[in-house]
Design an enzyme around this catalytic site. Structure first.
Site, PDB file in Angstrom:
ATOM      1  N   ILE A 108       0.856  -1.144   0.096  1.00  0.00           N
ATOM      2  CA  ILE A 108      -0.047  -0.111   0.089  1.00  0.00           C
ATOM      3  C   ILE A 108       0.910   1.038   0.000  1.00  0.00           C
ATOM      4  CG2 ILE A 108      -0.323  -0.156   2.498  1.00  0.00           C
ATOM      5  CD1 ILE A 108      -2.585   1.306   0.130  1.00  0.00           C
TER       6      ILE A 108
ATOM      7  N   LEU B 207       4.065   1.755  -1.305  1.00  0.00           N
ATOM      8  CA  LEU B 207       4.936   1.789  -2.338  1.00  0.00           C
ATOM      9  C   LEU B 207       3.897   1.995  -3.631  1.00  0.00           C
ATOM     10  CD1 LEU B 207       7.406  -1.092  -2.522  1.00  0.00           C
ATOM     11  CD2 LEU B 207       7.572   1.238  -1.404  1.00  0.00           C
TER      12      LEU B 207
ATOM     13  N   SER C 161      13.403  -0.869   5.648  1.00  0.00           N
ATOM     14  CA  SER C 161      12.894  -2.135   5.642  1.00  0.00           C
ATOM     15  C   SER C 161      13.927  -2.832   6.450  1.00  0.00           C
ATOM     16  CB  SER C 161      13.214  -2.631   4.111  1.00  0.00           C
ATOM     17  OG  SER C 161      12.987  -3.987   3.825  1.00  0.00           O
TER      18      SER C 161
ATOM     19  N   TYR D 122      14.282  -0.606  10.972  1.00  0.00           N
ATOM     20  CA  TYR D 122      13.084   0.634  11.503  1.00  0.00           C
ATOM     21  C   TYR D 122      13.904   1.458  12.420  1.00  0.00           C
ATOM     22  CZ  TYR D 122      10.055  -2.911   9.203  1.00  0.00           C
ATOM     23  OH  TYR D 122       9.311  -3.899   8.362  1.00  0.00           O
TER      24      TYR D 122
ATOM     25  N   LEU E 294       3.029  -1.175   8.440  1.00  0.00           N
ATOM     26  CA  LEU E 294       3.143  -2.631   8.794  1.00  0.00           C
ATOM     27  C   LEU E 294       2.171  -3.460   8.986  1.00  0.00           C
ATOM     28  CD1 LEU E 294       6.188  -1.614  11.392  1.00  0.00           C
ATOM     29  CD2 LEU E 294       6.251  -2.350   9.094  1.00  0.00           C
TER      30      LEU E 294
ATOM     31  N   LYS F 198      -4.815   1.367   9.286  1.00  0.00           N
ATOM     32  CA  LYS F 198      -6.104   0.902  10.024  1.00  0.00           C
ATOM     33  C   LYS F 198      -5.782  -0.715   9.866  1.00  0.00           C
ATOM     34  CE  LYS F 198      -7.661  -1.128   7.094  1.00  0.00           C
ATOM     35  NZ  LYS F 198      -6.996  -2.120   6.048  1.00  0.00           N
TER      36      LYS F 198
ATOM     37  N   ARG G  61      -3.200 -10.776   5.562  1.00  0.00           N
ATOM     38  CA  ARG G  61      -4.527 -10.766   5.952  1.00  0.00           C
ATOM     39  C   ARG G  61      -5.108 -12.189   6.315  1.00  0.00           C
ATOM     40  NH1 ARG G  61      -2.999  -7.463   2.848  1.00  0.00           N
ATOM     41  NH2 ARG G  61      -3.774  -5.263   2.425  1.00  0.00           N
TER      42      ARG G  61
END
Ligand SMILES: NC(=O)c1ccc[n+]([C@@H]2O[C@H](COP(=O)([O-])OP(=O)(O)OC[C@H]3O[C@@H](n4cnc5c(N)ncnc54)[C@H](OP(=O)(O)O)[C@@H]3O)[C@@H](O)[C@H]2O)c1
Length: 325
Positions: A15, A17, A37, A59, A75, A98, A166
């Site tokens: 999302i 990039l 990264s 990070y 992330l 979100k 997901r």
């Protein structure tokens, strides 16, 4: 001339990039200064492709960069709160994807971090500042459909890839967390209230354990909201608002394109909203709030309330009972 906010990006998420970085690079309020990264080569590749001046192989190194003022955190969901807190402790403002946390209890720790550090945190619900949503809300709140009594929402796609975040339960995967959060935030914002009772029905993947088909009923003082979200249905999204004197449909409610106008239906009349990029607007408004010390578009407490409703849908589904708000 605008003194742009200098942004750093945590990770090389799709999302970020594909959508958010290019959009923020077009914003007069944002400079994308660095990307990090866990793998330096990945960060360098992304930096080269997107013309970002600095690439970091961890990070931590990004958070130690004193020239970076704000962090975009896309992330996986279980890392939203830990890395957002680290970012505020490092003196950065945070725009976090979100759902902002795994639960309302975890989300509340962000309020403590904000108050401890004086840094801003906002959940990246880009839909809430898209002009099609501002117009929908304006039409409803000015009585164009009479009294709003019912909202119906759908947000579905098909994804059974075991490697996708997901489909990982311990990453905070599943349909409700990934996409059910959208009809929830929209319903709460349109009714301008929290639901009094919540009912949830959930079907889970037998292997992944994530929810793949979730339907919820939210009872507000002024009306109802129902939605179905799924990671195992043909791709579709729609939100419908039904009032005593009319209805509004938002045709592409969440993944609004940035290269063509969006459309809402007021009864049978098509209203066209000019081309815009919701990620650019989100980046601009949050950066402007930082630079000009203004109120941010979505207060952090709103994220806690949204997580409270997500928690209630899960709790209702597992107890087969209404959960009181
Ligand atoms: N607002 C929107 O329109 C929208 C759309 C899609 C997604 N999202 C949200 O954005 C977030 C990212 O979604 P995405 O689909 O873009 O994710 P993704 O492509 O899978 O990227 C997640 C990134 O997180 C980093 N990461 C750190 N620890 C990881 C781990 N243990 N496993 C996997 N990745 C890890 C990786 O970056 P490195 O390897 O470079 O460290 C990876 O590239 C989610 O919270 C999602 O809900 C929002």
């Amino acid at each position: 001339m605008i003194d742009k906010v200098r942004w750093g990006i945590l990770g090389t998420a799709n999302i970020a990039l594909a959508k958010v970085i290019p959009a923020m690079q077009r914003s007069p309020w944002c400079e994308i200064r660095a990307i990090a990264s866990r793998d330096l080569a990945k960060a360098q590749r992304a930096a080269a492709e997107l013309n970002i001046p600095h690439a970091y192989g961890s990070y931590e190194e990004l958070l130690a960069d004193n020239t970076v003022e704000a962090i975009y955190n896309p992330l996986p969901n279980h890392l939203h709160v830990p890395w957002s807190i680290k970012a505020t402790d490092a003196g950065k403002h945070v725009l976090c994807e979100k759902p902002i946390a795994l639960s309302a209890t975890e989300a509340r720790t962000l309020i403590e971090a904000r108050d401890r550090t004086g840094k801003r945190i906002q959940e990246a619900f880009m839909v809430r500042t898209h002009p099609q949503w501002l117009e929908t809300r304006r039409l409803i709140h000015t009585g164009r459909i009479g009294s709003l009594r019912s909202i119906a929402g759908f947000f579905c796609y098909f994804n059974s890839d075991p490697g996708n975040i997901r489909n990982q339960l311990d990453f905070g995967g599943g349909a409700l967390m990934d996409i059910g959060c959208y009809p929830i935030t929209i319903s709460r914002w349109i009714y301008n209230a929290e639901p009094q009772r919540v009912l949830g029905l959930i079907e889970r993947d037998p292997v992944f354990g994530t929810d793949t088909l979730t339907t919820a009923v939210l009872e507000f003082a002024e009306g109802h909201s129902t939605f179905t979200c799924s990671t195992r249905l043909a791709a579709y999204q729609r939100m419908i608002f039904h009032g005593t004197e009319g209805r509004i449909e938002v045709l592409i409610p969440f993944n609004a394109p940035n290269d063509q106008p969006t459309q809402i239906l007021l009864n049978d009349k098509l209203i066209e909203i000019p081309v815009c990029d919701q990620y650019e607007i989100q980046g601009s408004l949050f950066s402007q709030a930082i630079r000009e010390n203004r109120e941010q578009p979505i207060p952090l407490v709103d994220a806690v309330h949204n997580m409270t409703v997500i928690d209630a849908v899960f709790k209702s589904a597992s107890s087969s009972a209404f959960i009181r708000g």
